[in-house]
Enzyme design. Sequence first.
Site, mmCIF file in Angstrom:
data_model
loop_
_atom_site.group_PDB
_atom_site.id
_atom_site.type_symbol
_atom_site.label_atom_id
_atom_site.label_comp_id
_atom_site.label_asym_id
_atom_site.label_seq_id
_atom_site.Cartn_x
_atom_site.Cartn_y
_atom_site.Cartn_z
ATOM 1 N N ARG A 1 0.841 -1.203 0.000
ATOM 2 C CA ARG A 1 0.000 0.000 0.000
ATOM 3 C C ARG A 1 0.886 1.267 0.000
ATOM 4 N NH1 ARG A 1 -0.912 4.923 1.434
ATOM 5 N NH2 ARG A 1 -0.157 4.401 3.509
ATOM 6 N N HIS B 1 6.075 4.640 12.380
ATOM 7 C CA HIS B 1 6.270 4.514 10.928
ATOM 8 C C HIS B 1 7.378 5.490 10.536
ATOM 9 C CE1 HIS B 1 4.470 4.028 6.733
ATOM 10 N NE2 HIS B 1 5.226 5.095 6.578
ATOM 11 N N CYS C 1 9.890 9.355 -1.636
ATOM 12 C CA CYS C 1 9.476 10.487 -0.822
ATOM 13 C C CYS C 1 8.851 11.523 -1.751
ATOM 14 C CB CYS C 1 10.677 11.092 -0.092
ATOM 15 S SG CYS C 1 10.277 12.609 0.784
ATOM 16 N N ASN D 1 10.140 4.920 2.984
ATOM 17 C CA ASN D 1 10.018 3.954 4.080
ATOM 18 C C ASN D 1 11.320 3.209 4.393
ATOM 19 O OD1 ASN D 1 7.067 4.085 4.452
ATOM 20 N ND2 ASN D 1 7.018 3.346 2.349
HETATM 21 ZN ZN ZN Z 1 5.611 5.667 4.646
#
Ligand code: ZN
Length: 305
Positions: A16, A207, A240, A249
């Site tokens: 996702r 996160h 990003c 991430n």
């Molecule tokens: Zn993220």
Amino acid sequence: MSDLPERLSLREVGPRDGLQNEDPVPTAAKVALIDALSRTGVGRIEAVSFVRPDAIPQMADADEVWRAITPNPDVRYSALVPNLRGAGRALDAGFREIEVVVSASDTHNRKNVNRSTEQSLDEIAAIIAQAHTAGATVQTIVSTAWGCPYEGDVPVDRVLAVAGRALADGADTLSYGDTTGMATPSRVTRLVGETRSAHPDVPLNLHFHNTRGTGLANVLAALELGVSDFDASVGGLGGCPYAPGATGNIATEELVHMVEDMGVATGVDLEAMIAAAAEAERIVGRTLPSQVLRAGPRTRTISAN
Ligand code: ZN
């Protein structure tokens, strides 16, 4: 190391969060990636988001993807929803864990969804009520928790106020998103510490993004405070959006590689996750930032001849 948690709960967000920030890929490739991830031992997968197809074409096939995967009974799957309509779709599709996002930065929230943080929190309250009626749980993700690309630093008190409102409205769990990779270990320690003081019993997920190279250092700072629930993305999938070419991430296999060697269990088979990262790289057709994907586990040896 004895104060570290014995075991982490990892949520794999590559399908996702990762793919939503890559060029669109075919439905079959998404299904294959989710199924590969579900066989790595990871306990949770953020599978899809139910967003407007014209707004986010990468997730236009969310229903088809979800119908086509082979569910692993040992994996908890979740969906991200932007509004009540999306929540209805997710609940109709059978999801019983949904995630909503609100930005601690009002400017970031307005740029993202064209309304104030307060207005988003009002809709989140309605989503929580709807989800609870359906027997589902809701995690509220507070994004830009360590800084905003428009406003710069976001005060800890502001983050706590946004989180507190969502929890007062019934959110089951809380997550903080370092949307732009502005967290550092000392800032993690401060925000997690103050959150624990204010809401000692609320499950907290973190996160992190590795945009400025502090991703795993931030994980370590949080581990030392006993946080045991983290997001990560296979291969470091997902860039990003605020800095073209920059990393987003943290990579799941890098996180697993580090913490398992510290005696913290993840349930993840590292070699299987590295294989899934190679698959993710093939699917998106670009080199992913994961260094463990490049170099392999620390015990990988080469022939001496
Ligand atoms: Zn993220």
